[in-house]
Motif scaffolding. Structure first.
Motif, PDB file in Angstrom:
ATOM      1  N   VAL A  87       0.838  -1.205   0.000  1.00 34.99           N
ATOM      2  CA  VAL A  87       0.000   0.000   0.000  1.00 34.99           C
ATOM      3  C   VAL A  87       0.871   1.254   0.000  1.00 34.99           C
ATOM      4  O   VAL A  87       0.551   2.247  -0.656  1.00 34.99           O
ATOM      5  N   GLU A  88       1.989   1.214   0.725  1.00 32.29           N
ATOM      6  CA  GLU A  88       2.901   2.349   0.717  1.00 32.29           C
ATOM      7  C   GLU A  88       3.548   2.540  -0.653  1.00 32.29           C
ATOM      8  O   GLU A  88       3.744   3.672  -1.109  1.00 32.29           O
ATOM      9  N   LEU A  89       3.875   1.451  -1.315  1.00 31.86           N
ATOM     10  CA  LEU A  89       4.541   1.525  -2.619  1.00 31.86           C
ATOM     11  C   LEU A  89       3.585   1.974  -3.724  1.00 31.86           C
ATOM     12  O   LEU A  89       4.043   2.451  -4.764  1.00 31.86           O
ATOM     13  N   GLU A  90       2.288   1.808  -3.502  1.00 33.29           N
ATOM     14  CA  GLU A  90       1.321   2.231  -4.517  1.00 33.29           C
ATOM     15  C   GLU A  90       1.445   3.705  -4.839  1.00 33.29           C
ATOM     16  O   GLU A  90       1.302   4.124  -5.992  1.00 33.29           O
ATOM     17  N   ARG A  91       1.714   4.513  -3.827  1.00 30.69           N
ATOM     18  CA  ARG A  91       1.777   5.964  -4.036  1.00 30.69           C
ATOM     19  C   ARG A  91       2.922   6.350  -4.972  1.00 30.69           C
ATOM     20  O   ARG A  91       2.826   7.341  -5.694  1.00 30.69           O
ATOM     21  N   GLU A  92       4.009   5.565  -4.935  1.00 31.34           N
ATOM     22  CA  GLU A  92       5.172   5.902  -5.741  1.00 31.34           C
ATOM     23  C   GLU A  92       4.948   5.662  -7.230  1.00 31.34           C
ATOM     24  O   GLU A  92       5.681   6.213  -8.052  1.00 31.34           O
ATOM     25  N   VAL A  93       3.979   4.841  -7.583  1.00 37.08           N
ATOM     26  CA  VAL A  93       3.755   4.519  -8.997  1.00 37.08           C
ATOM     27  C   VAL A  93       2.526   5.225  -9.549  1.00 37.08           C
ATOM     28  O   VAL A  93       2.094   4.910 -10.664  1.00 37.08           O
ATOM     29  N   ALA A  94       1.966   6.183  -8.808  1.00 37.72           N
ATOM     30  CA  ALA A  94       0.751   6.847  -9.277  1.00 37.72           C
ATOM     31  C   ALA A  94       0.998   7.596 -10.587  1.00 37.72           C
ATOM     32  O   ALA A  94       0.222   7.474 -11.543  1.00 37.72           O
ATOM     33  N   VAL A  95       2.085   8.359 -10.655  1.00 37.04           N
ATOM     34  CA  VAL A  95       2.373   9.148 -11.865  1.00 37.04           C
ATOM     35  C   VAL A  95       2.746   8.251 -13.044  1.00 37.04           C
ATOM     36  O   VAL A  95       2.158   8.383 -14.127  1.00 37.04           O
ATOM     37  N   PRO A  96       3.707   7.330 -12.904  1.00 35.91           N
ATOM     38  CA  PRO A  96       4.001   6.456 -14.067  1.00 35.91           C
ATOM     39  C   PRO A  96       2.823   5.578 -14.471  1.00 35.91           C
ATOM     40  O   PRO A  96       2.665   5.273 -15.657  1.00 35.91           O
ATOM     41  N   LEU A  97       1.987   5.176 -13.506  1.00 35.66           N
ATOM     42  CA  LEU A  97       0.820   4.365 -13.852  1.00 35.66           C
ATOM     43  C   LEU A  97      -0.163   5.158 -14.692  1.00 35.66           C
ATOM     44  O   LEU A  97      -0.710   4.654 -15.684  1.00 35.66           O
ATOM     45  N   ALA A  98      -0.398   6.426 -14.313  1.00 35.93           N
ATOM     46  CA  ALA A  98      -1.307   7.270 -15.086  1.00 35.93           C
ATOM     47  C   ALA A  98      -0.783   7.492 -16.501  1.00 35.93           C
ATOM     48  O   ALA A  98      -1.537   7.416 -17.482  1.00 35.93           O
TER      49      ALA A  98
END
Length: 272
Positions: free
Chosen positions: A89-100
């Motif tokens: 769950v903590e790591l999810e925030r780090e991939v928000a921009v590349p995922l979008a």
């Protein structure tokens, strides 16, 4: 469920994209002068995290059960370095921009000249709890849809006649349905006929999009005297159930709307 070959194919696409994203981020980001690192690197790559989020299309009702019961047990051969759920769950925030960016640039469909646009509310809490809701205080807004008043956001979608998503936008709940159509970034790849409901009727909007090669098609109101519509356009209006089906699957199968969010960052990742 999606097969292992498909997982491998999408992982290669996501991994190549993440490597390109990291190179560009390192090129245009200021380097920190701090010598001490307080956080060690994750054992899971960004591509693996993005892939687990993208594959939340099973029959599980929440991401926690999907991760613990399916990924950690049945997909260990594909994700050998899985972490605990709290760390994930903590790591999810780090991939928000590349995922979008990955979704926008790689996974979206292509416009065929016939598109459908619609918006659906994303309620973050019940109306009775608006005054005590704290997670989205100052971010979410009250809005009104065909089902009544709600507190949260709006998800604006454009899809083609095949049901493939062409673009999407998230706005506060008080933004009118017509506003996203005024943004060039939301409409730059759309052309031809755009079918929508009566909430998008507007003379100024029709003229602005018509100049850019987009014809808005909607049902006629009783006070629109002298307005004519071709038979082909009437048939297209009957196909609006395509985007309604997309909205229904996103809410009832992909679970993009629920009231269990605890931070805004994870809300965005869940929507993506």
């Amino acid at each position: 469920m999606i097969t292992g070959d498909k997982v491998t194919e999408l992982f290669c696409m996501a991994d190549d994209f993440c490597k390109f994203f990291d190179r560009m981020a390192a090129k245009y980001t200021f380097k920190s002068t701090a010598k001490r690192s307080y956080h060690r690197n994750s054992t899971m790559s960004k591509a693996e995290i993005m892939l687990i989020i993208l594959f939340h299309d099973s029959n599980y009702r929440c991401l926690k059960h999907f991760y613990q019961e399916h990924v950690c047990k049945h997909l260990r051969h594909l994700f050998p370095k899985v972490v605990s759920y709290n760390r994930f769950v903590e790591l999810e925030r780090e991939v928000a921009v590349p995922l979008a960016l990955f979704i926008k640039k790689v996974l979206l469909g292509k416009c065929t000249g016939i598109s459908f646009v619609d918006s659906t509310p994303l309620r973050v809490c019940r109306n009775q709890r608006i005054h005590i809701h704290k997670t989205f205080k100052g971010i979410a807004q009250r809005g009104k849809c065909s089902m009544g008043w709600f507190f949260g956001f709006k998800l604006h979608l454009i899809c083609n006649e095949k049901g493939e998503l062409l673009n999407f936008m998230i706005t506060p709940g008080d933004i009118a349905d017509r506003e996203p159509l005024k943004y060039e970034a939301f409409m730059n790849l759309i052309y031809g006929k755009l079918v929508r409901d009566k909430g998008y009727i507007g003379k100024e909007l029709f003229q602005r999009l018509f100049v850019n090669g987009i014809q808005l098609i909607t049902k006629l109101k009783s006070n629109m005297k002298g307005a004519l519509m071709s038979v082909s356009d009437r048939l297209l209006l009957r196909k609006r159930a395509i985007i309604e089906t997309v909205n229904d699957e996103l809410k009832n199968i992909a679970q993009v709307e629920h009231s269990r969010h605890r931070c805004f960052d994870n809300f965005i990742v869940n929507i993506l």
